[in-house]
Design a protein around this motif. Structure first.
Motif, PDB file in Angstrom:
ATOM      1  N   PHE A 188     -22.585  17.540 -11.581  1.00  0.00           N
ATOM      2  CA  PHE A 188     -22.673  18.579 -10.723  1.00  0.00           C
ATOM      3  C   PHE A 188     -22.646  18.007  -9.281  1.00  0.00           C
ATOM      4  O   PHE A 188     -22.605  18.337  -8.757  1.00  0.00           O
ATOM      5  CB  PHE A 188     -23.385  19.621 -11.199  1.00  0.00           C
TER       6      PHE A 188
ATOM      7  N   GLU B 137     -21.531  15.073  -8.366  1.00  0.00           N
ATOM      8  CA  GLU B 137     -20.913  14.989  -7.622  1.00  0.00           C
ATOM      9  C   GLU B 137     -19.562  16.113  -7.073  1.00  0.00           C
ATOM     10  O   GLU B 137     -18.967  15.895  -5.968  1.00  0.00           O
ATOM     11  CB  GLU B 137     -20.289  13.892  -8.985  1.00  0.00           C
ATOM     12  N   PHE B 138     -19.399  17.160  -8.246  1.00  0.00           N
ATOM     13  CA  PHE B 138     -18.708  18.269  -7.730  1.00  0.00           C
ATOM     14  C   PHE B 138     -19.316  18.905  -6.771  1.00  0.00           C
ATOM     15  O   PHE B 138     -18.298  18.925  -5.531  1.00  0.00           O
ATOM     16  CB  PHE B 138     -19.133  18.949  -9.340  1.00  0.00           C
ATOM     17  N   ASP B 139     -19.980  19.303  -6.670  1.00  0.00           N
ATOM     18  CA  ASP B 139     -20.756  20.027  -5.314  1.00  0.00           C
ATOM     19  C   ASP B 139     -20.523  19.422  -3.980  1.00  0.00           C
ATOM     20  O   ASP B 139     -20.960  19.943  -3.219  1.00  0.00           O
ATOM     21  CB  ASP B 139     -22.641  20.075  -5.774  1.00  0.00           C
TER      22      ASP B 139
ATOM     23  N   VAL C  92     -12.299  21.352 -17.904  1.00  0.00           N
ATOM     24  CA  VAL C  92     -13.630  20.426 -17.429  1.00  0.00           C
ATOM     25  C   VAL C  92     -14.765  20.566 -17.863  1.00  0.00           C
ATOM     26  O   VAL C  92     -15.507  21.820 -18.289  1.00  0.00           O
ATOM     27  CB  VAL C  92     -13.093  21.190 -15.925  1.00  0.00           C
TER      28      VAL C  92
ATOM     29  N   ILE D  98     -18.676  19.971 -16.687  1.00  0.00           N
ATOM     30  CA  ILE D  98     -19.693  19.682 -15.923  1.00  0.00           C
ATOM     31  C   ILE D  98     -20.953  19.509 -16.119  1.00  0.00           C
ATOM     32  O   ILE D  98     -21.704  20.345 -15.947  1.00  0.00           O
ATOM     33  CB  ILE D  98     -19.332  20.183 -14.601  1.00  0.00           C
TER      34      ILE D  98
ATOM     35  N   TRP E 256     -17.854  17.978  -3.368  1.00  0.00           N
ATOM     36  CA  TRP E 256     -16.333  17.566  -3.357  1.00  0.00           C
ATOM     37  C   TRP E 256     -15.563  19.215  -2.036  1.00  0.00           C
ATOM     38  O   TRP E 256     -16.056  19.775  -2.352  1.00  0.00           O
ATOM     39  CB  TRP E 256     -15.449  18.091  -4.678  1.00  0.00           C
TER      40      TRP E 256
ATOM     41  N   ALA F  93     -11.401  18.822  -5.019  1.00  0.00           N
ATOM     42  CA  ALA F  93     -11.155  19.754  -6.772  1.00  0.00           C
ATOM     43  C   ALA F  93     -10.004  19.822  -7.312  1.00  0.00           C
ATOM     44  O   ALA F  93      -9.737  19.881  -8.747  1.00  0.00           O
ATOM     45  CB  ALA F  93     -12.095  20.667  -6.687  1.00  0.00           C
TER      46      ALA F  93
ATOM     47  N   LYS G 107      -8.361  16.493  -8.335  1.00  0.00           N
ATOM     48  CA  LYS G 107      -9.129  15.798 -10.111  1.00  0.00           C
ATOM     49  C   LYS G 107      -8.988  17.084 -11.718  1.00  0.00           C
ATOM     50  O   LYS G 107      -8.630  15.778 -12.263  1.00  0.00           O
ATOM     51  CB  LYS G 107     -10.458  15.890  -9.535  1.00  0.00           C
ATOM     52  N   PHE G 108      -8.623  17.877 -10.855  1.00  0.00           N
ATOM     53  CA  PHE G 108      -8.795  19.004 -11.832  1.00  0.00           C
ATOM     54  C   PHE G 108      -7.806  18.579 -12.406  1.00  0.00           C
ATOM     55  O   PHE G 108      -6.468  19.925 -12.958  1.00  0.00           O
ATOM     56  CB  PHE G 108      -9.423  20.099 -11.425  1.00  0.00           C
TER      57      PHE G 108
ATOM     58  N   TYR H  93     -17.658  15.162 -15.353  1.00  0.00           N
ATOM     59  CA  TYR H  93     -17.995  15.041 -13.438  1.00  0.00           C
ATOM     60  C   TYR H  93     -19.807  15.841 -13.781  1.00  0.00           C
ATOM     61  O   TYR H  93     -20.039  16.806 -14.568  1.00  0.00           O
ATOM     62  CB  TYR H  93     -17.306  15.843 -13.054  1.00  0.00           C
TER      63      TYR H  93
END
Length: 53
Positions: free
Chosen positions: A5, A7-9, A26, A28, A11, A16, A19-20, A3
């Motif tokens: 960052f 995108e992750f930031d 994982v 990032i 969520w 999260a 997805k995890f 992913y």
């Protein structure tokens, strides 16, 4: 799974978790940090880039 960052930031914790779930690793990607460590000459500066981000 990989992913970016950005995108992750954005969520929520629930997103999260979903997805995890069940993942053992994982990764990032963060373009700035990745770019610093791209060459042998600058790879030692990766930790400094992480601290700055």
């Amino acid at each position: 799974m990989a992913y970016r960052f950005e995108e992750f930031d954005n969520w929520t914790q629930t997103e999260a978790d979903a997805k995890f779930k069940g993942k053992r690793l994982v990764y990032i990607n963060h373009d700035v940090i990745d770019a610093v460590g791209d060459s042998k000459k600058s790879e030692r500066d990766t930790y400094v880039a992480v601290e700055k981000q």
